[in-house]
Scaffold this active site. Structure first.
Site, PDB file in Angstrom:
ATOM      1  N   SER D  13      51.044  -1.260   4.050  1.00 31.45           N
ATOM      2  CA  SER D  13      50.153  -1.876   3.064  1.00 31.45           C
ATOM      3  C   SER D  13      50.872  -2.311   1.791  1.00 31.45           C
ATOM      4  O   SER D  13      50.294  -3.002   0.967  1.00 31.45           O
ATOM      5  CB  SER D  13      49.026  -0.905   2.702  1.00 31.45           C
ATOM      6  OG  SER D  13      49.555   0.230   2.056  1.00 31.45           O
ATOM      7  N   GLY D  14      52.122  -1.891   1.640  1.00 35.21           N
ATOM      8  CA  GLY D  14      52.864  -2.295   0.441  1.00 35.21           C
ATOM      9  C   GLY D  14      53.454  -3.682   0.584  1.00 35.21           C
ATOM     10  O   GLY D  14      53.223  -4.375   1.576  1.00 35.21           O
ATOM     11  N   TYR D  15      54.229  -4.082  -0.425  1.00 38.36           N
ATOM     12  CA  TYR D  15      54.791  -5.431  -0.376  1.00 38.36           C
ATOM     13  C   TYR D  15      55.920  -5.548   0.635  1.00 38.36           C
ATOM     14  O   TYR D  15      56.052  -6.559   1.316  1.00 38.36           O
ATOM     15  CB  TYR D  15      55.287  -5.843  -1.758  1.00 38.36           C
ATOM     16  CG  TYR D  15      54.171  -6.128  -2.729  1.00 38.36           C
ATOM     17  CD1 TYR D  15      52.940  -6.606  -2.288  1.00 38.36           C
ATOM     18  CD2 TYR D  15      54.342  -5.934  -4.094  1.00 38.36           C
ATOM     19  CE1 TYR D  15      51.915  -6.869  -3.186  1.00 38.36           C
ATOM     20  CE2 TYR D  15      53.318  -6.200  -4.994  1.00 38.36           C
ATOM     21  CZ  TYR D  15      52.111  -6.669  -4.540  1.00 38.36           C
ATOM     22  OH  TYR D  15      51.087  -6.938  -5.419  1.00 38.36           O
ATOM     23  N   THR D  16      56.757  -4.499   0.742  1.00 39.83           N
ATOM     24  CA  THR D  16      57.821  -4.569   1.735  1.00 39.83           C
ATOM     25  C   THR D  16      57.247  -4.531   3.140  1.00 39.83           C
ATOM     26  O   THR D  16      57.662  -5.304   4.016  1.00 39.83           O
ATOM     27  CB  THR D  16      58.807  -3.397   1.524  1.00 39.83           C
ATOM     28  OG1 THR D  16      59.336  -3.476   0.200  1.00 39.83           O
ATOM     29  CG2 THR D  16      59.942  -3.464   2.520  1.00 39.83           C
ATOM     30  N   CYS D 153      67.351  -3.630  -3.381  1.00 41.42           N
ATOM     31  CA  CYS D 153      67.430  -5.048  -3.753  1.00 41.42           C
ATOM     32  C   CYS D 153      68.445  -5.288  -4.868  1.00 41.42           C
ATOM     33  O   CYS D 153      69.277  -6.201  -4.770  1.00 41.42           O
ATOM     34  CB  CYS D 153      66.072  -5.588  -4.138  1.00 41.42           C
ATOM     35  SG  CYS D 153      65.180  -4.555  -5.283  1.00 41.42           S
ATOM     36  N   ASN D 319      63.901 -10.830  -3.598  1.00 38.52           N
ATOM     37  CA  ASN D 319      63.998  -9.366  -3.509  1.00 38.52           C
ATOM     38  C   ASN D 319      63.223  -8.784  -2.327  1.00 38.52           C
ATOM     39  O   ASN D 319      63.575  -7.728  -1.819  1.00 38.52           O
ATOM     40  CB  ASN D 319      63.518  -8.716  -4.804  1.00 38.52           C
ATOM     41  CG  ASN D 319      62.117  -9.148  -5.185  1.00 38.52           C
ATOM     42  OD1 ASN D 319      61.887 -10.326  -5.468  1.00 38.52           O
ATOM     43  ND2 ASN D 319      61.167  -8.239  -5.174  1.00 38.52           N
TER      44      ASN D 319
END
EC number: 1.2.1.103
Lengths: 352, 352, 352, 352
Positions: D13-16, D153, D319
């Protein structure tokens, strides 16, 4: 005899509270005596508002209503809806001038609080005493007002765009749509999923699109001006700016009118108003909140598409200034007999 | 026998041209054979489009219509209005499939070019042959089309928001307002006073507010669907994003309708459309261009304010994709008998 | 006897010129008498600076040096490098106080103009008379100064970050790198390819990375303070903000020092400076230009990575204020015997 | 026989996690079989990632390590530091290929975990088995790797900028400063005070400026290449973009070198690397993350200020791609024997 009016800002850690401080710290006739914050009591104000480093040395305190009259002559309540109403009666009894920036005293009809805000108003009699703090419409009433209900930002933008139109009855009175675009500071200082930078930046996001609460106060004020029941739908959209609100108020002309006639009606309506600027130009033909950032101005303009009788009036404000703290100080100034623009001779930044 | 269709992109240095290249460089059935630019002829394409470094090794060339059929089977014209129309007849004679991204062949009625674009159309017969390249409305006609008139971005957003509404005749047919909010890439790659970063960032700026040209094609298409004369006013606003356009199409319901009924009408209208997504959810209840960035999707949703019968339909697109290059490739794919989504299986970025 | 000093702003249509007007329009001791612009002569100032609508009613004029002394006592030159130097001698002869915001009088060594600016300075004697307008370093010299050379923005940020460090000789004197991040307004009001919104927004773009001109004045000033030859490399980067510059000045400590000792050295160096704020806090531990927007403050802070003896000092300014117009007015105030902060009691906006 | 490798994304559910899904959903050789989220278990993935509407129909599940080998052949762990390390041993026992995007297996020396991450590493033997997933440095080791430690990153940006420099030993080995500028997505999907839009937008904000953790892995990798102890200080700054990281790695040349020689050393070092682009041009002379947005490219460039022997190498990445999910898939592809760019033929957006 006191030189300056002592003012308290309750709820001083939010954006509206911070903006009040930014204004009041250079106001020639006030002294900030108390700044409250439940969350940050005991901490320096400049810790939360780093812009005020070196300018305000006070710490936040807890709000103690019993002692407030020893320390303040006037009080700004920058609190959530439903909280201010508990404090206002006592503050008035204590003799303070109360400027409430929540919605708690904006509506005259107590029934509307049930419909739009889901609570029964406990002090309906105070609704009569409160003055709706839009000085362009209520200047005389604001003189010596003791309880000022400062308008909402989307309501301010909508009312200022439509007031001259409903006053002159040149459009269909049932079909007003105020499509508002607002910056992120309108949502306040508390983080949320929707305000998270990666989510909020570049958003063009409709919100509360099925009945925005500010319609209630906008309809109240516009109906009063029109001496008729005005319906208006406010549809707000979150855009990428931090400050700024633009209302694009779409209406339908009932008669053909030349642009110059429309211009005259608007200009006449706002003649002599200190913070209203009527926009009509060739390089920047319409209002844009960009040109009022940091100031209390409201820029008003319009566009007509004759072939289909569509009239759009635009109003551009800085939501934290004319849409909140600036307007509150403007109304306060009038109530105290100060110059309307004391503390508000703030020139918009450009570019910003 | 050729493995791949050779395509030329004329006007390859602009944003629409660059976006065509971004799509076509990974398209499984095309080979980019020619990229023209008057300004940059002789220079590497990746000099102007640094995103394409290492991906496209071609140089820009001057556009030479006489030799184009040796090098290309299909041609995308990403040129200003009034330029494409000079090339199209010959290109068609040479047997090329022509996808024109300007307005030059969008309108069926040649009279409208005088009114909206200030020129007399020299090839009115071609207007009949051209297919308006909105695949959701013209899928069958696009098969084997030789001249595709790719829609404007604000028109695309407006039409997609209103098509299901006018098709089902649930609203007042004379009072449609499409209040559009668009990112800065819509203005193209050429710098101007208004696009200068300090001027453009944080702007909430109405433009062409007295009669936006895209109304002409929107009315043409919506009237066709409604089998009635539809009037629509498009009022665009520049906001801070780079990509993205949101149309908020405000209308007035003529009958009471439950939300689910409106949802069904929209869903039914777009059933099976590859790039349309109907939005109805609790976390992100309305379309936002943020969630289609980089892709060819159009997200469609709506909001109803029952107490005053106001219906707003929203459509969110990436103006360079579904609003320009993506839609052009989608229509091209259909005309060539390819899969509708060849080269367009591009997933929106998030966050972006 | 005149009540107010009459000031002229030459080059009033740019951002620095506009910012001077924003300040001077509320300055208690000046009257704006002339605003020139070659491009917009004859047009209202507020047409180009819509933020000043209703605040300045003057039109732009052409700059006529022969008549300027009838109209102005002091003059701000907001002109490109290489232009001011032609006007300054005569303006001084006419008895005006000259505040030049270009680089034309910043360097004491005329040889450096050949190296860094590619021209032979025609008035090397004036370089001696000019006072480098950084009040934190030249307060006494500025009193009664007739020719003030107002510093560059990246130079200001770099010098303010490094001055206390080189003064106290705690670091390697040959290895200073000032990595500067700046907003788009620093590039001025003229549009260019690089300033086009779709190109500039979201950029993190190094520029002039092989020898930024502002190094010349930074080295001059830092060497003077250090009483030694200081070398500094300024590497600027364009980031997405409109206003703001942050210098991250990276250096290498020659001895171990506790943080409190570094703090004391910086605080001591800037003791009593009206517009310097030393930052050390837990919520916002380092300077950020965001908190000085619209004001003349420079916020100074630092970070140490002990394990490798790296010291970074940060300085945050609003590039149009402390980096240009604000600092120019500050120096002007001192030269005229006014309060240092007349017209500059501008509180930073938050959020902005 | 399976057609496709089944992959699980833990922490989806996170960005990564979301970015992994964006890549894997079009990866030709994988099938997404499991997506876990503690917070959103049971809910549709597209509810949280509206960009994936219509593309992924799975719901989030709770992570059940016991059953995972029934459902997945490879697993991506997009979890906070200190969590992955508890799962990795069992997942390896179960025969899965593990790609960990946290810091838990990046460092070879277990002592460093105490210093930089405040925990004692429970599986120091696994640190030997893990391969640092920077394919430009560890291509051969990644073949058949079962445990991949995907780099951070800021570390990726720093290492890619400095690797060719330390490999060729042309600079002072003790004085490397990597001044990094990063977009807001680097902070993840969880809202905080600092990520609140009005606070984050327009910030130029140093953070973790006294010892950024990514220095540990950067020093490990650079020392390995240099065959010497390399010290590097990473100083990150939050800027307004959503995506993008630029490392400006400032160093001091020990010998005079022509630019072409530096260019050759860098080009030679990265010869044949699929995702490295060496930048040297006149319109866009330095790397800018803007031109890699949405892709796995790293653009590398440099600038020399000869008069003071300062060399800055720049590396620009997205990133979330080369700085996280893209690089993880790149390493995974190599480990599985796929094409290095499977699923990663994503062209950068422009403008974006």
């Amino acid at each position: 005899m006191k030189d300056k009016v002592r003012v308290a800002v309750v709820g001083g850690s939010g954006y509206t509270g911070g903006e009040l401080l930014r204004i009041l710290v250079t106001h020639p006739k006030t002294e900030i005596s108390v700044i409250t914050s439940r969350e940050y009591a005991g901490k320096p104000v400049s810790l939360i508002h780093p812009n005020l480093r070196g300018l305000i040395s006070l710490n936040f305190t807890n709000f103690s209503i019993d002692k407030i009259s020893d320390k303040a002559d006037a009080i700004f309540l920058a609190l959530p809806h439903g909280v201010s109403l508990n404090y206002a009666p006592k503050l008035l009894d204590l003799g303070l001038t109360v400027v409430d920036l929540s919605a708690d005293f904006r509506l005259k009809n107590p029934e509307l609080y049930k419909i739009w805000y889901n609570y029964e108003h406990p002090y309906p009699d105070l609704l009569d005493k409160a003055v709706y703090g839009l000085p362009e419409l209520h200047y005389e009433e604001l003189k010596n007002a003791k309880l000022i209900a400062s308008p909402g930002c989307n309501a301010t933008a909508t009312i200022l765009a439509l007031a001259p139109i409903v006053a002159t009855k040149i459009t269909d009175e049932k079909k007003f749509i105020s499509d508002v675009k607002v910056g992120s500071s309108e949502g306040g200082a508390k983080p949320s999923e929707g305000s998270h930078h990666p989510e909020r930046q570049n958003a063009i996001r409709p919100y509360e699109a099925e009945g925005h609460r500010h319609a209630a106060e906008a309809e109240q004020e516009l109906s009063r001006i029109a001496k008729a029941n005005i319906s208006v739908s406010i549809v707000p959209h979150a855009v990428s700016s931090i400050r700024g609100a633009l209302a694009s108020a779409h209406t339908w002309l009932t008669n053909e009118l030349e642009e110059i006639e429309i211009w005259k009606k608007i200009a006449e309506f706002y003649r002599g108003k200190r913070f209203i600027r009527i926009i009509r130009g060739n390089i920047h033909p319409y209002p844009d909140p960009k040109f009022v950032i940091g100031s209390n101005f409201a820029d008003i303009g319009f566009a007509v598409e004759k072939r289909i009788s569509r009239l759009t009036t635009f109003s551009a404000i800085d939501n934290l200034m004319k849409g909140a703290a600036g307007q509150a100080v403007q109304a306060f100034n009038i109530s105290m007999g100060f110059n309307e623009d004391d503390g508000l001779k703030l020139v918009p930044l450009r570019p910003a």
